[in-house]
Design a protein around this motif. Sequence first.
Motif, mmCIF file in Angstrom:
data_model
loop_
_atom_site.group_PDB
_atom_site.id
_atom_site.type_symbol
_atom_site.label_atom_id
_atom_site.label_comp_id
_atom_site.label_asym_id
_atom_site.label_seq_id
_atom_site.Cartn_x
_atom_site.Cartn_y
_atom_site.Cartn_z
ATOM 1 N N ARG A 182 -3.417 -9.175 2.824
ATOM 2 C CA ARG A 182 -2.220 -8.540 2.283
ATOM 3 C C ARG A 182 -2.094 -7.181 2.966
ATOM 4 N NH1 ARG A 182 1.919 -9.655 -1.057
ATOM 5 N NH2 ARG A 182 1.442 -8.135 -2.695
ATOM 6 N N MET A 183 -0.886 -6.854 3.432
ATOM 7 C CA MET A 183 -0.638 -5.556 4.046
ATOM 8 C C MET A 183 0.122 -4.689 3.050
ATOM 9 S SD MET A 183 -1.329 -3.895 6.819
ATOM 10 C CE MET A 183 -1.481 -4.996 8.231
ATOM 11 N N LEU A 184 -0.541 -3.690 2.511
ATOM 12 C CA LEU A 184 0.073 -2.783 1.547
ATOM 13 C C LEU A 184 0.715 -1.630 2.314
ATOM 14 C CD1 LEU A 184 -2.754 -2.645 -1.155
ATOM 15 C CD2 LEU A 184 -1.004 -4.396 -0.766
ATOM 16 N N ARG A 185 1.924 -1.249 1.926
ATOM 17 C CA ARG A 185 2.714 -0.277 2.686
ATOM 18 C C ARG A 185 2.998 0.976 1.858
ATOM 19 N NH1 ARG A 185 4.884 -2.478 7.278
ATOM 20 N NH2 ARG A 185 4.550 -4.719 7.542
ATOM 21 N N PHE A 186 2.924 2.132 2.547
ATOM 22 C CA PHE A 186 3.066 3.419 1.864
ATOM 23 C C PHE A 186 3.966 4.345 2.685
ATOM 24 C CE2 PHE A 186 -0.964 1.402 1.155
ATOM 25 C CZ PHE A 186 -1.187 1.496 -0.205
ATOM 26 N N TRP A 187 4.706 5.184 1.981
ATOM 27 C CA TRP A 187 5.524 6.207 2.638
ATOM 28 C C TRP A 187 5.412 7.503 1.841
ATOM 29 C CZ3 TRP A 187 7.938 5.439 7.284
ATOM 30 C CH2 TRP A 187 8.668 6.518 7.776
ATOM 31 N N GLY A 188 5.375 8.628 2.564
ATOM 32 C CA GLY A 188 5.298 9.917 1.903
ATOM 33 C C GLY A 188 3.895 10.461 1.805
ATOM 34 N N LEU A 220 -2.412 -0.321 4.461
ATOM 35 C CA LEU A 220 -3.773 -0.752 4.161
ATOM 36 C C LEU A 220 -3.801 -2.274 4.216
ATOM 37 C CD1 LEU A 220 -4.825 1.480 1.108
ATOM 38 C CD2 LEU A 220 -5.552 1.734 3.483
ATOM 39 N N ARG A 221 -4.618 -2.809 5.107
ATOM 40 C CA ARG A 221 -4.786 -4.251 5.174
ATOM 41 C C ARG A 221 -5.962 -4.634 4.289
ATOM 42 N NH1 ARG A 221 -7.405 -5.864 10.147
ATOM 43 N NH2 ARG A 221 -9.211 -5.780 8.794
ATOM 44 N N VAL A 222 -5.691 -5.476 3.293
ATOM 45 C CA VAL A 222 -6.734 -5.960 2.387
ATOM 46 C C VAL A 222 -6.960 -7.431 2.706
ATOM 47 C CG1 VAL A 222 -7.491 -6.146 -0.007
ATOM 48 C CG2 VAL A 222 -5.867 -4.343 0.645
ATOM 49 N N SER A 223 -8.166 -7.772 3.181
ATOM 50 C CA SER A 223 -8.453 -9.132 3.646
ATOM 51 C C SER A 223 -9.627 -9.718 2.883
ATOM 52 C CB SER A 223 -8.779 -9.137 5.148
ATOM 53 O OG SER A 223 -7.711 -8.608 5.893
ATOM 54 N N PRO A 238 -7.354 -7.717 -7.885
ATOM 55 C CA PRO A 238 -7.769 -6.510 -8.618
ATOM 56 C C PRO A 238 -7.880 -5.271 -7.737
ATOM 57 C CG PRO A 238 -9.601 -8.048 -8.376
ATOM 58 C CD PRO A 238 -8.378 -8.767 -7.937
ATOM 59 N N VAL A 239 -8.330 -5.455 -6.496
ATOM 60 C CA VAL A 239 -8.436 -4.319 -5.576
ATOM 61 C C VAL A 239 -7.048 -3.814 -5.216
ATOM 62 C CG1 VAL A 239 -9.167 -3.616 -3.254
ATOM 63 C CG2 VAL A 239 -10.667 -5.039 -4.667
ATOM 64 N N GLU A 240 -6.132 -4.731 -4.965
ATOM 65 C CA GLU A 240 -4.757 -4.337 -4.654
ATOM 66 C C GLU A 240 -4.145 -3.536 -5.786
ATOM 67 O OE1 GLU A 240 -0.380 -6.428 -3.906
ATOM 68 O OE2 GLU A 240 -2.214 -7.573 -3.502
ATOM 69 N N GLN A 241 -4.342 -3.979 -7.017
ATOM 70 C CA GLN A 241 -3.763 -3.270 -8.157
ATOM 71 C C GLN A 241 -4.377 -1.885 -8.327
ATOM 72 O OE1 GLN A 241 -1.067 -4.323 -10.049
ATOM 73 N NE2 GLN A 241 -1.223 -2.152 -10.562
ATOM 74 N N GLN A 242 -5.667 -1.786 -8.120
ATOM 75 C CA GLN A 242 -6.330 -0.476 -8.245
ATOM 76 C C GLN A 242 -5.824 0.497 -7.192
ATOM 77 O OE1 GLN A 242 -10.548 -1.474 -8.136
ATOM 78 N NE2 GLN A 242 -10.228 -2.980 -9.768
ATOM 79 N N ILE A 243 -5.611 0.000 -5.975
ATOM 80 C CA ILE A 243 -5.082 0.858 -4.912
ATOM 81 C C ILE A 243 -3.664 1.304 -5.250
ATOM 82 C CG2 ILE A 243 -4.310 0.861 -2.504
ATOM 83 C CD1 ILE A 243 -6.748 -0.882 -1.857
ATOM 84 N N GLY A 253 5.630 -1.218 -1.020
ATOM 85 C CA GLY A 253 5.782 -2.661 -0.869
ATOM 86 C C GLY A 253 4.606 -3.265 -0.124
ATOM 87 N N ALA A 254 4.730 -4.556 0.176
ATOM 88 C CA ALA A 254 3.637 -5.261 0.843
ATOM 89 C C ALA A 254 4.186 -6.277 1.835
ATOM 90 C CB ALA A 254 2.756 -5.967 -0.187
ATOM 91 N N ASP A 255 3.334 -6.624 2.793
ATOM 92 C CA ASP A 255 3.622 -7.661 3.789
ATOM 93 C C ASP A 255 4.926 -7.382 4.534
ATOM 94 O OD1 ASP A 255 1.245 -8.894 3.135
ATOM 95 O OD2 ASP A 255 2.154 -10.217 1.665
ATOM 96 N N ASN A 256 5.959 -8.177 4.332
ATOM 97 C CA ASN A 256 7.192 -8.034 5.108
ATOM 98 C C ASN A 256 8.223 -7.116 4.466
ATOM 99 O OD1 ASN A 256 6.310 -9.820 7.164
ATOM 100 N ND2 ASN A 256 6.889 -11.578 5.911
ATOM 101 N N ASP A 257 7.840 -6.455 3.377
ATOM 102 C CA ASP A 257 8.757 -5.501 2.755
ATOM 103 C C ASP A 257 9.064 -4.355 3.711
ATOM 104 O OD1 ASP A 257 8.880 -6.850 0.356
ATOM 105 O OD2 ASP A 257 7.244 -5.714 -0.557
ATOM 106 N N THR A 258 10.279 -3.831 3.630
ATOM 107 C CA THR A 258 10.658 -2.604 4.326
ATOM 108 C C THR A 258 11.270 -1.672 3.305
ATOM 109 O OG1 THR A 258 12.896 -3.392 4.839
ATOM 110 C CG2 THR A 258 11.157 -3.883 6.456
#
Length: 421
Positions: A182-188, A220-223, A238-243, A253-258
């Motif tokens: 899963r690719m988690l995406r962040f801005w700011g 953040l790539r979570v594999s 659970p790791v994704e939610q904690q992050i 967003g995640a993966d293909n989200d923009t």
Amino acid sequence: MSAEIICVGTELLLGDIINSNAQYLAQQLAKLGISHYYQTVVGDNSERLKQVIEIAIQRAQILILTGGLGPTPDDLTCETIAAFFNSPLAECPEVIEEIARKYAQRGRVMTAGHRKQALIPQGAEILPNTTGTAPGIIWQPRMGLTILTFPGVPSEMQRMWEETAVPYLKSQGWGQEIIYSRMLRFWGTSESALAEKVAAYLNLPNPTVAPYAGKGEVKLRVSAKAATDVQAREVIAPVEQQIKDIAGLDYYGADNDTLSSVVGELLRSAGQTLSVAESCTGGGLGQMLTEISGSSEYFWGGVISYDNSVKERTLGVKSEDLAQFGAVSSIVAEQMAVGVRSHLGTTWGLSITGIAGPTGGTETKPVGLVYIGLAGPNQEVESFEYRFGAMRGRALIRHLSACTALDNLRRKLLLPSPHQR
């Protein structure tokens, strides 16, 4: 058990062709749960290819080669592999027949040079190419080592991989686990700031967490490695939610989200609309929004107010404010946002004005200075100042401006309105 990808072709080294084959194969190996730690690109040179193979066989049990299988003199992959393992080449009659048939279908005659594609190392199996003329091979030149070769044409390689290579690898006991990401995406936020916040997660064995950054975005790539996609998702969840909890609104967003797709969905679900007024981005913000199919449901349009006269006549920016504060100012950004919202009759108005460079900056208003204006449904209006820096270059400043404008609106849409608090 690990694999190594070797891509053959001088055109790849020169940058004439983007190496999409390596990306595809890496993704496919992950789906099979086959680890791979190295990729190599080598030109069409037999001696250098032998050197690459010498290194690869010491650290991988599966070698996957693409390129160098055609009829021309610089197609050296098969003969080089055979020479490296001291194996004679043998002409495969069924391959000759298949090549002749394909050339006949195209109204061409097979030449002696084309027969070269039928030469394979003794003991190797054919990896059929149903669309092109150059077949690959599946070969175990020694115990514990498997070699698969593919042509460099991506469409041919991908079909050969799916139709023959994957079933073969699974039949040999590989691919019993998958690697799901899963690719988690962040801005700011910055890569370093986010990495510091989630430092405890960066050394996990399964799932693994790795940070990436580029063009203002942090990822953040979570594999996870597991027997099935479902099990891998359960490991990641659970790791994704904690992050997400740690990152707060910086997570978008995640993966293909923009940013544009996320903002669009927020507007759609709220039944709200948006218009934009752009100066330095010249339509880039509108382009991002309209890249999303169905965006006309919430995005009504925009005004590219590059010249001050358009800011005045179309958006209602006061001439005295332009004279006193300049086009690149918070007060002008706010009036642009209010003006476009009023003019187009939308819920929200979003504006951008700034100095993208490389010229036009001053000591007080340097290149990279950008103001974003946001006008909302309750007549509220606000502006945000950013200093992206002259060294980032014009294209990146414009990109950062458009993305940051979307991010400001995203955060606003996620916060409850005063009467909901």
